[in-house]
Write a protein that holds these residues in place. Structure first.
Motif, PDB file in Angstrom:
ATOM      1  N   GLY A   1      25.266   5.445  37.956  1.00  0.00           N
ATOM      2  CA  GLY A   1      24.858   5.246  39.342  1.00  0.00           C
ATOM      3  C   GLY A   1      24.210   3.905  39.631  1.00  0.00           C
ATOM      4  O   GLY A   1      23.940   3.578  40.786  1.00  0.00           O
ATOM      5  N   LEU A   2      23.970   3.119  38.587  1.00  0.00           N
ATOM      6  CA  LEU A   2      23.307   1.831  38.806  1.00  0.00           C
ATOM      7  C   LEU A   2      24.235   0.838  39.486  1.00  0.00           C
ATOM      8  O   LEU A   2      25.404   0.696  39.119  1.00  0.00           O
ATOM      9  CB  LEU A   2      22.825   1.244  37.479  1.00  0.00           C
ATOM     10  N   ASN A   3      23.709   0.158  40.466  1.00  0.00           N
ATOM     11  CA  ASN A   3      24.422  -0.900  41.171  1.00  0.00           C
ATOM     12  C   ASN A   3      23.398  -2.011  41.379  1.00  0.00           C
ATOM     13  O   ASN A   3      22.732  -2.072  42.401  1.00  0.00           O
ATOM     14  CB  ASN A   3      24.964  -0.375  42.505  1.00  0.00           C
ATOM     15  N   ILE A   4      23.281  -2.869  40.389  1.00  0.00           N
ATOM     16  CA  ILE A   4      22.224  -3.874  40.403  1.00  0.00           C
ATOM     17  C   ILE A   4      22.804  -5.234  40.728  1.00  0.00           C
ATOM     18  O   ILE A   4      23.748  -5.703  40.091  1.00  0.00           O
ATOM     19  CB  ILE A   4      21.494  -3.897  39.043  1.00  0.00           C
ATOM     20  N   PHE A   5      22.217  -5.856  41.740  1.00  0.00           N
ATOM     21  CA  PHE A   5      22.664  -7.177  42.169  1.00  0.00           C
ATOM     22  C   PHE A   5      21.463  -7.977  42.661  1.00  0.00           C
ATOM     23  O   PHE A   5      20.391  -7.430  42.919  1.00  0.00           O
ATOM     24  CB  PHE A   5      23.732  -7.064  43.256  1.00  0.00           C
ATOM     25  N   MET A   6      21.662  -9.306  42.775  1.00  0.00           N
ATOM     26  CA  MET A   6      20.591 -10.190  43.195  1.00  0.00           C
ATOM     27  C   MET A   6      21.198 -11.412  43.881  1.00  0.00           C
ATOM     28  O   MET A   6      22.257 -11.887  43.461  1.00  0.00           O
ATOM     29  CB  MET A   6      19.780 -10.626  41.962  1.00  0.00           C
ATOM     30  N   GLU A   7      20.515 -11.901  44.886  1.00  0.00           N
ATOM     31  CA  GLU A   7      20.978 -13.107  45.576  1.00  0.00           C
ATOM     32  C   GLU A   7      21.020 -14.273  44.592  1.00  0.00           C
ATOM     33  O   GLU A   7      20.178 -14.382  43.700  1.00  0.00           O
ATOM     34  CB  GLU A   7      20.051 -13.447  46.737  1.00  0.00           C
TER      35      GLU A   7
ATOM     36  N   LYS B   1      13.411 -14.254  31.173  1.00  0.00           N
ATOM     37  CA  LYS B   1      14.026 -12.929  31.041  1.00  0.00           C
ATOM     38  C   LYS B   1      13.083 -11.790  31.423  1.00  0.00           C
ATOM     39  O   LYS B   1      13.505 -10.803  32.024  1.00  0.00           O
ATOM     40  CB  LYS B   1      14.550 -12.705  29.606  1.00  0.00           C
ATOM     41  N   GLU B   2      11.800 -11.921  31.083  1.00  0.00           N
ATOM     42  CA  GLU B   2      10.853 -10.850  31.433  1.00  0.00           C
ATOM     43  C   GLU B   2      10.676 -10.726  32.938  1.00  0.00           C
ATOM     44  O   GLU B   2      10.659  -9.614  33.470  1.00  0.00           O
ATOM     45  CB  GLU B   2       9.505 -11.069  30.739  1.00  0.00           C
ATOM     46  N   ARG B   3      10.545 -11.845  33.626  1.00  0.00           N
ATOM     47  CA  ARG B   3      10.425 -11.798  35.095  1.00  0.00           C
ATOM     48  C   ARG B   3      11.711 -11.283  35.727  1.00  0.00           C
ATOM     49  O   ARG B   3      11.683 -10.522  36.691  1.00  0.00           O
ATOM     50  CB  ARG B   3      10.099 -13.187  35.657  1.00  0.00           C
ATOM     51  N   LEU B   4      12.848 -11.693  35.166  1.00  0.00           N
ATOM     52  CA  LEU B   4      14.136 -11.221  35.666  1.00  0.00           C
ATOM     53  C   LEU B   4      14.245  -9.710  35.499  1.00  0.00           C
ATOM     54  O   LEU B   4      14.601  -8.998  36.442  1.00  0.00           O
ATOM     55  CB  LEU B   4      15.282 -11.929  34.941  1.00  0.00           C
ATOM     56  N   LEU B   5      13.913  -9.214  34.315  1.00  0.00           N
ATOM     57  CA  LEU B   5      13.947  -7.770  34.067  1.00  0.00           C
ATOM     58  C   LEU B   5      13.014  -7.034  35.030  1.00  0.00           C
ATOM     59  O   LEU B   5      13.380  -6.001  35.591  1.00  0.00           O
ATOM     60  CB  LEU B   5      13.521  -7.461  32.637  1.00  0.00           C
ATOM     61  N   HIS B   6      11.823  -7.557  35.191  1.00  0.00           N
ATOM     62  CA  HIS B   6      10.839  -6.945  36.094  1.00  0.00           C
ATOM     63  C   HIS B   6      11.410  -6.846  37.512  1.00  0.00           C
ATOM     64  O   HIS B   6      11.337  -5.794  38.157  1.00  0.00           O
ATOM     65  CB  HIS B   6       9.550  -7.779  36.078  1.00  0.00           C
ATOM     66  N   GLU B   7      12.012  -7.918  37.975  1.00  0.00           N
ATOM     67  CA  GLU B   7      12.588  -7.928  39.324  1.00  0.00           C
ATOM     68  C   GLU B   7      13.780  -6.969  39.433  1.00  0.00           C
ATOM     69  O   GLU B   7      13.951  -6.291  40.445  1.00  0.00           O
ATOM     70  CB  GLU B   7      13.014  -9.346  39.700  1.00  0.00           C
ATOM     71  N   LEU B   8      14.593  -6.877  38.390  1.00  0.00           N
ATOM     72  CA  LEU B   8      15.735  -5.956  38.402  1.00  0.00           C
ATOM     73  C   LEU B   8      15.273  -4.508  38.456  1.00  0.00           C
ATOM     74  O   LEU B   8      15.894  -3.678  39.129  1.00  0.00           O
ATOM     75  CB  LEU B   8      16.634  -6.193  37.190  1.00  0.00           C
ATOM     76  N   VAL B   9      14.189  -4.189  37.764  1.00  0.00           N
ATOM     77  CA  VAL B   9      13.654  -2.826  37.805  1.00  0.00           C
ATOM     78  C   VAL B   9      13.142  -2.519  39.206  1.00  0.00           C
ATOM     79  O   VAL B   9      13.423  -1.451  39.760  1.00  0.00           O
ATOM     80  CB  VAL B   9      12.532  -2.627  36.758  1.00  0.00           C
ATOM     81  N   ILE B  10      12.411  -3.446  39.779  1.00  0.00           N
ATOM     82  CA  ILE B  10      11.847  -3.226  41.119  1.00  0.00           C
ATOM     83  C   ILE B  10      12.943  -3.077  42.168  1.00  0.00           C
ATOM     84  O   ILE B  10      12.901  -2.179  43.006  1.00  0.00           O
ATOM     85  CB  ILE B  10      10.888  -4.381  41.500  1.00  0.00           C
ATOM     86  N   SER B  11      13.948  -3.936  42.104  1.00  0.00           N
ATOM     87  CA  SER B  11      14.980  -3.919  43.145  1.00  0.00           C
ATOM     88  C   SER B  11      16.175  -3.031  42.811  1.00  0.00           C
ATOM     89  O   SER B  11      16.978  -2.718  43.695  1.00  0.00           O
ATOM     90  CB  SER B  11      15.481  -5.342  43.410  1.00  0.00           C
ATOM     91  N   GLY B  12      16.289  -2.598  41.557  1.00  0.00           N
ATOM     92  CA  GLY B  12      17.482  -1.875  41.122  1.00  0.00           C
ATOM     93  C   GLY B  12      17.503  -0.386  41.395  1.00  0.00           C
ATOM     94  O   GLY B  12      18.538   0.248  41.269  1.00  0.00           O
TER      95      GLY B  12
END
Length: 138
Positions: A44-50, A61-72
């Motif tokens: 069910g995951l559909n993860i994307f970013m501008e 990578k840690e900030r990216l992962l953090h942002e993906l969790v928050i927005s994902g």
């Protein structure tokens, strides 16, 4: 009995009744997560970013992962209220954050299908061992 232990046992039994974990019939209190449940989350995951946001975060990578969790994870997702660490572990294990696909100014993060295949294999073993009912292989 210790209050924390009682609380843990109650929570574990509740998760077992819901079919999310398996608890062996021995004294070790070893719990096993239902791989079908994890596979359903990953599917069910559909993860994307501008594109602009990704370009800023891609070297950290840690900030990216953090942002993906928050927005994902959306409010209606099955695990929206689960712990941040659990959601991060799902993304780390099953989403390729190294090489997202750029389409029309958006980066799309693709599922690591080798890891997902292994998860399906574990789910089939759990079903065969009668730890969980077959819920996704019909």
């Amino acid at each position: 009995m210790n209050k924390i232990l009682k609380k843990t046992i109650k929570a574990t039994k509740k998760l077992r009744r819901k079919g999310l974990i398996y608890i062996g019939d021995n004294i070790n209190l070893k719990a096993e997560v239902n791989s079908q449940f994890i596979a359903t989350i990953v599917e069910g995951l559909n993860i994307f970013m501008e594109e602009a946001k990704y370009e800023v975060l891609k070297n950290n990578k840690e900030r990216l992962l953090h942002e993906l969790v928050i927005s994902g994870f959306r409010r209606d997702d099955l695990i929206y209220n689960f712990s941040f660490d659990f959601k991060m572990s799902i993304i780390k294990e099953f989403i390729d954050i190294e090489d997202p696909e750029l389409v029309d100014g958006m980066y799309y993060f693709i599922t690591n299908y080798g890891n997902l295949r292994e998860l399906y294999r574990k789910a089939l073993i759990q079903i065969k061992e009668e730890k969980f009912k077959n819920l996704i292989f019909n």
